[in-house]
Motif scaffolding. Sequence first.
Motif, mmCIF file in Angstrom:
data_model
loop_
_atom_site.group_PDB
_atom_site.id
_atom_site.type_symbol
_atom_site.label_atom_id
_atom_site.label_comp_id
_atom_site.label_asym_id
_atom_site.label_seq_id
_atom_site.Cartn_x
_atom_site.Cartn_y
_atom_site.Cartn_z
ATOM 1 N N UNK A 93 8.240 29.879 5.412
ATOM 2 C CA UNK A 93 9.072 29.196 4.421
ATOM 3 C C UNK A 93 8.437 27.868 4.016
ATOM 4 N N UNK A 94 8.877 27.346 2.881
ATOM 5 C CA UNK A 94 8.484 26.006 2.465
ATOM 6 C C UNK A 94 9.298 24.997 3.266
ATOM 7 N N UNK A 95 8.679 23.855 3.571
ATOM 8 C CA UNK A 95 9.354 22.826 4.347
ATOM 9 C C UNK A 95 9.905 21.748 3.430
ATOM 10 N N UNK A 96 11.130 21.309 3.729
ATOM 11 C CA UNK A 96 11.760 20.238 2.969
ATOM 12 C C UNK A 96 13.203 20.112 3.399
ATOM 13 N N UNK A 97 13.979 19.331 2.672
ATOM 14 C CA UNK A 97 15.373 19.108 3.053
ATOM 15 C C UNK A 97 16.225 20.371 2.985
ATOM 16 N N UNK A 98 15.806 21.349 2.175
ATOM 17 C CA UNK A 98 16.569 22.597 2.070
ATOM 18 C C UNK A 98 16.430 23.466 3.314
ATOM 19 N N UNK A 100 15.025 22.156 6.581
ATOM 20 C CA UNK A 100 14.822 21.453 7.851
ATOM 21 C C UNK A 100 15.972 21.656 8.837
ATOM 22 N N UNK A 101 17.221 21.689 8.353
ATOM 23 C CA UNK A 101 18.347 21.822 9.282
ATOM 24 C C UNK A 101 18.396 23.215 9.905
ATOM 25 N N UNK A 102 18.027 24.218 9.128
ATOM 26 C CA UNK A 102 17.946 25.581 9.686
ATOM 27 C C UNK A 102 16.868 25.649 10.766
ATOM 28 N N UNK A 103 15.756 24.968 10.536
ATOM 29 C CA UNK A 103 14.674 24.944 11.530
ATOM 30 C C UNK A 103 15.149 24.277 12.813
ATOM 31 N N UNK A 104 15.860 23.164 12.691
ATOM 32 C CA UNK A 104 16.361 22.454 13.881
ATOM 33 C C UNK A 104 17.370 23.304 14.642
ATOM 34 N N UNK A 105 18.259 23.977 13.915
ATOM 35 C CA UNK A 105 19.264 24.823 14.576
ATOM 36 C C UNK A 105 18.615 25.950 15.368
ATOM 37 N N UNK A 106 17.554 26.530 14.804
ATOM 38 C CA UNK A 106 16.900 27.678 15.444
ATOM 39 C C UNK A 106 15.871 27.293 16.495
ATOM 40 N N UNK A 107 15.249 26.117 16.334
ATOM 41 C CA UNK A 107 14.111 25.797 17.197
ATOM 42 C C UNK A 107 14.147 24.406 17.828
ATOM 43 N N UNK A 108 15.003 23.523 17.354
ATOM 44 C CA UNK A 108 15.041 22.164 17.891
ATOM 45 C C UNK A 108 14.070 21.240 17.167
ATOM 46 N N UNK A 109 14.020 19.985 17.640
ATOM 47 C CA UNK A 109 13.205 18.960 16.997
ATOM 48 C C UNK A 109 11.805 18.904 17.602
ATOM 49 N N UNK A 110 10.958 18.096 16.995
ATOM 50 C CA UNK A 110 9.544 18.028 17.383
ATOM 51 C C UNK A 110 9.234 16.770 18.190
ATOM 52 N N UNK A 111 8.497 16.964 19.292
ATOM 53 C CA UNK A 111 7.902 15.826 19.993
ATOM 54 C C UNK A 111 6.651 15.366 19.256
ATOM 55 N N UNK A 130 10.969 12.696 3.954
ATOM 56 C CA UNK A 130 12.323 12.479 4.477
ATOM 57 C C UNK A 130 12.740 13.616 5.398
ATOM 58 N N UNK A 131 12.292 14.844 5.105
ATOM 59 C CA UNK A 131 12.606 15.984 5.979
ATOM 60 C C UNK A 131 11.852 15.878 7.303
ATOM 61 N N UNK A 132 10.637 15.314 7.265
ATOM 62 C CA UNK A 132 9.896 15.115 8.512
ATOM 63 C C UNK A 132 10.638 14.159 9.441
ATOM 64 N N UNK A 133 11.212 13.111 8.882
ATOM 65 C CA UNK A 133 11.966 12.154 9.702
ATOM 66 C C UNK A 133 13.118 12.857 10.412
ATOM 67 N N UNK A 134 13.795 13.760 9.691
ATOM 68 C CA UNK A 134 14.919 14.491 10.283
ATOM 69 C C UNK A 134 14.455 15.383 11.432
ATOM 70 N N UNK A 135 13.290 16.004 11.290
ATOM 71 C CA UNK A 135 12.781 16.958 12.280
ATOM 72 C C UNK A 135 12.197 16.284 13.522
ATOM 73 N N UNK A 136 11.918 14.996 13.452
ATOM 74 C CA UNK A 136 11.243 14.288 14.537
ATOM 75 C C UNK A 136 12.232 13.770 15.575
ATOM 76 N N UNK A 137 11.940 14.013 16.858
ATOM 77 C CA UNK A 137 12.756 13.470 17.947
ATOM 78 C C UNK A 137 12.738 11.939 17.911
ATOM 79 N N UNK A 138 13.731 11.276 18.531
ATOM 80 C CA UNK A 138 13.803 9.805 18.470
ATOM 81 C C UNK A 138 12.523 9.091 18.892
ATOM 82 N N UNK A 139 11.821 9.618 19.879
ATOM 83 C CA UNK A 139 10.568 8.987 20.306
ATOM 84 C C UNK A 139 9.368 9.890 20.013
ATOM 85 N N UNK A 140 9.537 10.785 19.049
ATOM 86 C CA UNK A 140 8.455 11.684 18.681
ATOM 87 C C UNK A 140 7.405 11.007 17.815
#
Length: 365
Positions: A93-98, A100-111, A130-140
């Motif tokens: 899939x293409x990555x972006x705000x459309x 990113x939330x599905x990716x987090x629900x299925x796989x979690x955030x990125x270190x 902006x979607x990368x910021x959402x996908x990144x863990x707090x200290x990622x």
Amino acid sequence: MQLEEFVPPSKIYEDYAYFSSYSDSWLRHVKDYTEKMAKRFSLTSKSQVIELASNDGYLLQYFREKNIPVLGIEPAANVAEYAIRKGIKTEIKFFGNETVFEIIMNHGEADLLIGNNVLAHVPDINDFVSAMKILLKPEGVITMEFPHLLKLIDGNQFDTVYHEHFSYLSFSSVERIFSYHGLTLFDVEELPTHGGSLRIYACHKGDNSKKVSTSVRELRMKEFKAGMETIEYYQQFTERVKETKRNILEFLISAKRKGKSIAGYGAPGKGNTLLNYCGIRTDFIDYTVDRNPHKQGNYLPGTLIPIYHPDMIIRTKPDYVFILPWNLKEEIMENFSFIGEWGGKFVVPIPELRVYDPRAVEMSV
């Protein structure tokens, strides 16, 4: 710097022909990267590495060898299938705000969130960051590599301007974009890849565990002193491009009038820009070759130069091999040094036309 007109990404990646694994030097580059990142950021089996535009799994395979969980996100289905066959978990899939939330629900955030040669390829760079910021863990940590605009201009790399690249990025412009979306660039490296690239390191604003390195301030000042914030810096680029075209055509006309045969090496996007801008077709270059079987049997767009298997060079023994992916010239000249057996020579067009004799020292034209 951006292109005013662009082709929809869905068209570009519908049947994508670029496979990262066909460059040995690129594989060495990303293997070294994985070693460095795993050590620097203490990645373990409890971490998650996510790569955007993960292609055929060329990079993530090395993290997987270390038992570090990985996820690839790749819009080109035909390329992603190769990664999946390697056992690399991949979302097509293409990555972006459309998405990113599905990716987090299925796989979690990125270190560790990786993007190699993708930041310049997205039409809406603000949506992407902006979607990368959402996908990144707090200290990622985010690392991204992209061709450096300073090197493009100074190195006369006009052929890297084509419709797959929407943006041509300086460090300063990327720093502003990331800052706008709440991300801090805390480190940067200058790399030789793709004619001169940057690798940036980003974290969430307020992440005090990351100290901003001196290289950030130094590169910011280097770009300012070069004049990259002024229009004059870009205007002088135009005349140098025209002179390069004249030099290339003078060489080719002279060689053909002497009865010399010329073959190309490679079928990269940058090669199509150069050949079409210069008006070079089969009247100058008989054919080109490429290791990628997905390109063989086709023709270069616009010029209709046929693409063959590299063995064609052995069969036809051309006088010159014109290297289109000049960023890989060392690898190509090493692998094809045998052309010197019949007196063959290499031609590299960028940053200025040079002829290399495998049997002797470099010659400049």
